[in-house]
Enzyme design. Structure first.
Site, short mmCIF file in Angstrom:
data_model
loop_
_atom_site.label_atom_id
_atom_site.label_comp_id
_atom_site.label_asym_id
_atom_site.label_seq_id
_atom_site.Cartn_x
_atom_site.Cartn_y
_atom_site.Cartn_z
CD GLN A 111 -2.61 -1.21 2.53
OE1 GLN A 111 -2.48 -2.46 3.28
NE2 GLN A 111 -3.15 -0.26 2.98
NE ARG A 143 -12.91 -0.19 5.23
CZ ARG A 143 -13.61 -0.79 4.20
NH1 ARG A 143 -13.62 -2.05 4.20
NH2 ARG A 143 -14.06 0.25 3.20
CB CYS A 144 -7.98 0.48 12.93
SG CYS A 144 -6.20 0.65 13.04
CD GLU A 179 -8.76 3.27 7.81
OE1 GLU A 179 -7.84 2.52 8.04
OE2 GLU A 179 -8.58 4.51 7.99
#
Lengths: 290, 789, 156
Positions: B222, B372-373, B742
């Site tokens: 990413q 995804r936090c 998110e």
């Protein structure tokens, strides 16, 4: 993800298949739908030097009523069972069962015979076949023999089949009028094995009393569990709330589940009780034609 | 919000069909495992069955005899190049391959290079490792006890298992508030370890070209530029030089933070390719992915909330033990070892707050934030939204009313929180009221009361979260020292089409479409004519990648700024072509026209052509710009979610009957894509609330190391999500946009947990730890005499 | 290690190849035939990213041996588009934003395609049931259902 090497043969007749199994006794495995066997081989948890694929043998997949029995070919895929009009209309317990095995994609390959012969106590068909009082047909080098379902499951992943035998047919006695059954499965999500599951098949008499009851549990021990005490209790009784409750309690008493991430022993046993009660109510409804 | 541009141009606000889809719907996506290079070899990894063990010997003779096996690499091999250890993104150290001991189950122990993946698998099976098990530490509280085995024996002076202590806020002032409080609510909350499990696992193809001295790595990453720099720093001593390292992030099958860390497999593949001189592919199995790759959460939280008796909340005090596994390999910005946990004051104006987090080593795989936090925001929001709900129930105030009463008011923005964040904009009451109206909250409370009389269990849960994304301003944010700006390089061609590259990397978020829409918005060039590229470090400008919902706030802003610079130059060219002063020109998307004489105009396409064929004297030819955007602040998306559950009293099963999500991510680029992000985020919020958990027995054996036991929701478990929005633009972002990737993963878990507890509160239940399994609910029902057949 | 000569009809074209007994169908498709639209997402037969049609039925190709496909019809995602024209299922996924990262998409589309062959007007519940063997992490399934509904409408 990658299995170790093995040989593969796809015989065209049952006799050839049986001969191969006899020849390579103990190192050959039957490949039916492969949805239990191949995952084990891919994780290198199971071993086989030879896979004998029975998928090219004609005449092993059918669903028909004949000679007093519902006869299911050993290599009948779950999806075929699921779509069979006979099964949906007259054997709802089987329709219930097949519909909750794994997921729809797996059911396009997985077979009824494989589900029984693999003898994972968490497989769904065994309990249902116990409740139905099924008989199994096995073909070996010495010919054909019939095995009563009560004699079939010997232990964890162990059945009465010899290594050189193939399960060719499942026979279910035609249910008398006023029969009904249900299979209820508690699972964490679709595709999971049962946390607990209950199969109930009953036949009612003229007054609505239970003439015969088959009650069995999935994932409740090293083999599928037949709840005989519960069955005996129900005989002659009307299926009301009190009877259902007591039968369920007795059935749960027969459960010997192991604790795992799906639940503790206590929870699984309790769920067996809850599911038997609910399945019994549903079976009674269906037996009454409701 | 009405779009400013036409559907043909498709700037902001248009639900434009995605430009990237044509290849995916044809099965022509280009993922790492699709790559086959001539002479390519395959890497398989031997992994430890033990959570903590000395390696007594590794025998490779049998493996070398397996047909197709070319090499076996061990820690000793890498130690020759000093590559057996490497830094983590948090400046801790991690093993690439061990030379002395292993520290978690499934840790990489050796690697087999073979001609194809089948031979590699056989080779892995044939490597013989002799282990001597060591005492295992899996409980972080036990790890902190005096006398616990010290795990990091590689750190010379380390005498315990502490990693860091972090705190924020004024402890003394908070203690004072608690002393004066009318009501104090205390609750311990465990947020278990989970794993992001994107459908594509991690992998790479490392290709070292000996003749050129150039390393190309196709990699599921990413953050390709950061990886390139890390490789240059870590392997510079073996001849890798940053101008001759190229990282290519092709199509990625989901990232969610799990594809940010540098996993040993990547480094081993690179080393193998450099040494052997052929391309080497490593793609992990799902089991390896779940058992060894970066996890998320694993926070043991002790929270306290102080309030007045009328429900006005005054102070918040939180102590957390963070289980990081054997090394701190989280990918937080370096000054934030507990991520952005200090957003825990949430949507409420606490006078005082204090939060502390202590990181601990255990014998588990390393990590902390890959799911995804938003850098620990899931943990912070879960904590505050649970505590607010417990307070509401404890003092007998409706949870919606308590929130509405306490919310930071719209006129208080920009709002400075007690823990130092300046929230850019918000309108929390509006979002919650919209959610309540949308789901008929009053009707649901009535229904609940009636059902309760009949013994039926129904619950309503609210989550009114404030998110914090867009890392981040250079004065506070860096990863390994690299500041967290992001970038855009925009070039307009003579025929009026544009090529634009960013330092971010989409893994499904739709940047090829949304970023094109940004350019279309600013320049009036149809988005269909704007080609967006990301992920190739040879061509893309330097950026810190896509995670923590940062792309729109940073790279999206850079895109707008670059486009404006292009527009400024376009204005000069237009003025020259139209023979007027720049001050006489008026802009509308796609053209400059003369004030008062609108028929005298030049389109952006005409201007582009002129930039190469008739550019003004004294002005360079061409029409392009590059912008490195250093955001002045983070952005603060927010929302209110309401969840309705029904509980089966016989089995304890929780069924989500309805879930309405109102999200506010500021100005929306593509509403269809935003909605898709919310759907996916809600599903990834539900999963940990009800299904997902990775745990370890006392020997450090993982439970939940395959999809058999790590339960991803299917279409059957997932409800039909209902979504809507409010729009409160960010005052500092060039487009007023905030980012949304998110929000739903952050906001959903407490909404669901709150709904379950709401259903059971009258029985005496105050909290259930997630995942809320049927058995947990059943146990509570039984304890409180409410189970049924 | 026995080798087998097999013939498979792939998206309408017969192909002949020699394979090892243990070669998984998904690897035959991806690595030998380089049809990389079919994906691998797990190792326990759960995720369905590898879904293809075998004699018209959707199956998980990671749990089928290549040799089992001998003499049979295999359809992969690459075969959906015909003569440059997208199949309605493909159109549906594009129109209704039924994909984000695209990794589960080929499997989802093949399952959707097979469903619509058998059921021309599936309800939402039937669609969800049909795709319950296909995992997605990005979309939350809502738009996948809409994509298949779009295709059903288009096909009728």
């Amino acid at each position: 993800m990658i299995p170790a090497s093995f040989d593969y043969q796809a015989p065209k007749t049952l006799d050839e298949a049986v001969a191969l199994l006899a020849q390579r006794r103990n190192e050959a495995k039957v490949l039916s739908g492969g949805q239990s066997l191949l995952p084990l081989l891919k994780l290198r948890l199971g071993q086989a030097a030879l896979l004998v694929d029975i998928g090219r043998i004609p005449g092993l997949e059918y669903v028909k009523e004949e000679g007093g029995f519902l006869r299911i070919g050993g290599r009948t895929r779950e999806s075929v069972l699921e779509r069979s009009e006979i099964v949906r209309s007259r054997y709802p317990i089987l329709a219930d069962t097949t519909a909750v095995i794994a997921d729809p994609l797996v059911r396009n390959l997985a077979t009824v015979g494989g589900n029984l012969a693999h003898a994972d106590p968490a497989n769904d068909h065994p309990a249902t076949m116990l409740a139905l009082g099924a008989r199994l047909l096995a073909r070996g080098p010495k010919g054909e023999r019939e095995i009563a379902i009560d004699d079939f499951f010997k232990g964890l992943f162990a059945t009465a089949l010899e290594p050189e035998e193939i399960l060719t047919e499942i026979r279910i006695p035609l249910p008398p009028p006023k029969s009904g059954g249900a299979y209820l499965k508690l699972e964490r999500k679709v595709g999971d094995y049962a946390t607990a599951a209950a199969a109930v098949q009953i036949t009612l008499g003229k007054k609505g009393e239970v003439m015969r009851a088959g009650v069995a549990l999935t994932a409740a021990g090293p083999t599928p569990v037949r709840a005989r005490e519960a069955e005996r209790y129900l005989e002659g009784r009307m299926v009301d709330a009190a009877a259902a409750s007591e039968a369920a309690r007795l059935a749960a008493g027969a459960a010997r589940p192991t604790a795992d991430r799906r639940g503790s022993v206590e929870y699984k046993r309790e769920m067996a009780r809850v599911l038997v009660a609910r399945a019994l109510a549903k079976a009674a409804q269906r037996a009454e034609g409701r | 919000m009405n779009p400013r541009t036409s559907p043909e141009v498709s700037g902001m606000g248009h639900a434009m069909k995605r430009k990237e889809d044509p290849r995916f719907i044809r099965g022509q996506g280009h993922y790492v495992d699709d790559i086959q290079l001539p002479g390519m070899l395959h890497l398989g990894i031997v992994r430890s069955p033990f959570a903590h063990a000395k390696i007594k010997s590794i025998k490779t003779e049998k493996a070398m005899k397996v047909p197709g096996v070319v090499a076996v690499i061990t820690g000793e091999t890498l130690a020759q190049y000093n590559l057996h250890w490497m830094p983590t993104l948090m400046s801790d150290t991690q093993m690439v391959l061990p030379t002395e001991k292993v520290m978690y189950q499934a840790q990489e122990v050796a690697a087999v290079v073979a001609s194809d993946r089948y031979a590699a698998a056989d080779g892995v099976d044939a490597v013989e490792v002799d282990y001597e098990p060591l005492p295992v530490v899996v409980d972080p509280f036990k790890a902190l006890e005096p006398g616990a085995p010290v795990l990091r024996t590689d750190k010379k002076d380390k005498k315990d298992n502490r990693i860091f202590h972090w705190e924020a806020g004024d402890r003394r002032a908070v203690d004072q508030e608690f002393k004066q409080a009318d009501v104090v609510v205390k609750q311990d909350l465990y947020i278990p370890r989970i794993h992001v499990a994107s459908i594509e696992t991690c992998g790479c193809v490392a290709d070292f070209d000996r003749a050129m001295g150039k390393l190309t790595v196709y990699m599921t990453t990413q953050a390709p530029h950061a990886i390139r720099t890390v490789f240059a720093l870590v392997a510079g001593h073996v001849g890798l030089s940053e101008e001759k390292i190229r990282i290519v992030s092709p199509d990625i099958g989901g990232g969610f933070g799990g594809k940010v860390p540098v996993y040993p497999g990547y480094v081993i593949a690179v080393a193998a390719s450099v040494v052997i001189g052929r391309p080497v592919k490593w793609v992990e199995d799902r089991s390896e992915n779940l058992q060894a790759d970066s996890f998320a959460r694993d926070y043991h939280v002790s929270a306290e909330l102080a309030a007045k008796k009328d429900g006005t909340m005054t102070a918040l005090r939180i102590k957390t033990i963070a289980d990081h596994g054997y090394t701190d390999a989280a990918a937080n910005p370096s000054k934030f070892p507990a991520g952005l946990f200090s957003i825990c004051t949430g949507s409420y104006p606490f006078r005082q707050a204090f939060a502390e987090v202590d990181g601990v080593y255990t014998n588990k795989p390393p990590g902390g934030i890959a799911y995804r936090c938003s850098f620990r925001v899931t943990e912070a929001v879960y904590t505050i939204e649970r505590m607010v709900d417990i307070l509401a129930h404890q003092i007998g105030v409706d949870p919606a009313q308590l929130r509405l009463k306490n919310f930071i008011r719209p006129e208080q923005f920009p709002y400075k929180s007690a823990l130092g964040w300046e929230y850019d904009s918000g309108n929390y009451g509006l979002a919650l009221e919209k959610a309540m109206a949308g789901i008929d909250y009053a009707g649901l409370r009535k229904e609940q009361a009636e059902k309760r009389k009949r013994g039926e269990l129904m619950g309503i849960g609210i989550s009114s979260f404030t998110e914090i994304v867009g890392a981040g301003p250079s004065k506070q944010f860096d990863i390994l020292g690299i500041k967290m700006f992001d970038s855009c390089e925009l070039r307009v061609h003579p025929t009026g089409k544009a090529l634009v590259r960013f330092g971010t990397k989409s893994q499904g978020q739709g940047h090829e479409t949304t970023f094109a829409q940004i350019i279309a918005e600013e320049l009036g060039i149809p988005a269909a004519h704007v080609q967006v590229e990301e992920g190739d470090t040879d061509t893309a400008p330097y950026g810190l990648g896509t995670y923590a919902s940062r792309s729109t706030p940073t790279a999206g802003a850079a895109g707008a700024m670059a486009a404006r610079r292009v527009r400024d130059k376009a204005k000069k060219i237009a003025a020259y072509l139209l023979e007027v002063g720049e001050e006489d020109l008026v802009w509308e998307p796609g053209k400059f026209s003369v004030k008062g004489a609108p028929q005298r105009a030049k389109t952006i396409q005409e201007i582009a052509f002129a930039a190469y064929t008739n550019h003004p004297p004294g002005v360079e030819a061409g029409l392009e710009a590059i912008d490195y955007y250093d955001p002045p602040n983070l952005t603060f998306p927010f929302g209110s979610y309401i969840c309705v559950v029904d509980i089966d009293r016989g089995t304890g099963e929780v069924k989500i009957r309805r879930f309405l999500a109102i999200d506010d991510c500021g100005n929306v680029i593509n509403p269809m894509i935003v909605e898709g992000q919310v759907h996916g985020g809600l599903t990834m919020g539900m999963a940990p609330a009800l299904l997902e958990e990775i745990s370890y027995d006392e020997d450090g054996n993982i439970q939940g190391g395959s999809f058999m036991d790590y339960l991803l929701p299917t279409a059957m478990e997932t409800p039909r999500w209902e979504t809507d929005r409010t729009v409160t633009p960010s005052p500092h972002h060039p487009l007023g946009a905030k980012g949304v990737g998110e929000s739903a993963t952050v906001g959903a878990p407490p909404a669901i947990a709150n709904a379950v507890v709401d259903a059971l509160w009258h029985l005496g239940v105050r909290h259930v730890d997630i995942p809320i399994t049927p058995e947990k609910v059943w146990k509570l029902l039984r304890e409180h005499g409410a189970a049924a057949g | 290690m026995a080798q087998h000569q097999i013939r498979v009809n792939v998206n309408g074209t017969p192909r002949e190849v020699q394979v090892e007994s243990r070669l998984l169908l998904v690897h035959l498709i991806r690595e030998v035939w380089r049809l990389t639209g079919t994906h691998v997402g797990c190792d326990t037969t759960h995720c369905g990213a590898c879904t293809v049609l075998l004699d018209g039925e959707p199956v998980k190709s990671c749990t089928v041996l290549a040799v089992q496909a001998d003499g049979r019809e295999l359809a992969t995602v690459e075969g959906l588009e015909k003569d440059g024209k997208l199949h309605p299922v493909q159109e549906g996924f594009w129109e209704m934003h039924g994909l984000q990262c695209g990794y589960c998409t080929p499997g989802m589309m093949m399952t959707g395609y097979a469903l619509l062959q058998r059921n021309r007007k599936p309800s939402e519940a039937q669609i969800r049931q049909a795709i319950s063997g296909n995992l997605c992490r990005c979309t939350g399934y809502v738009n996948i259902v809409k994509s298949i509904q779009y295709a059903a409408d288009k096909l009728r």
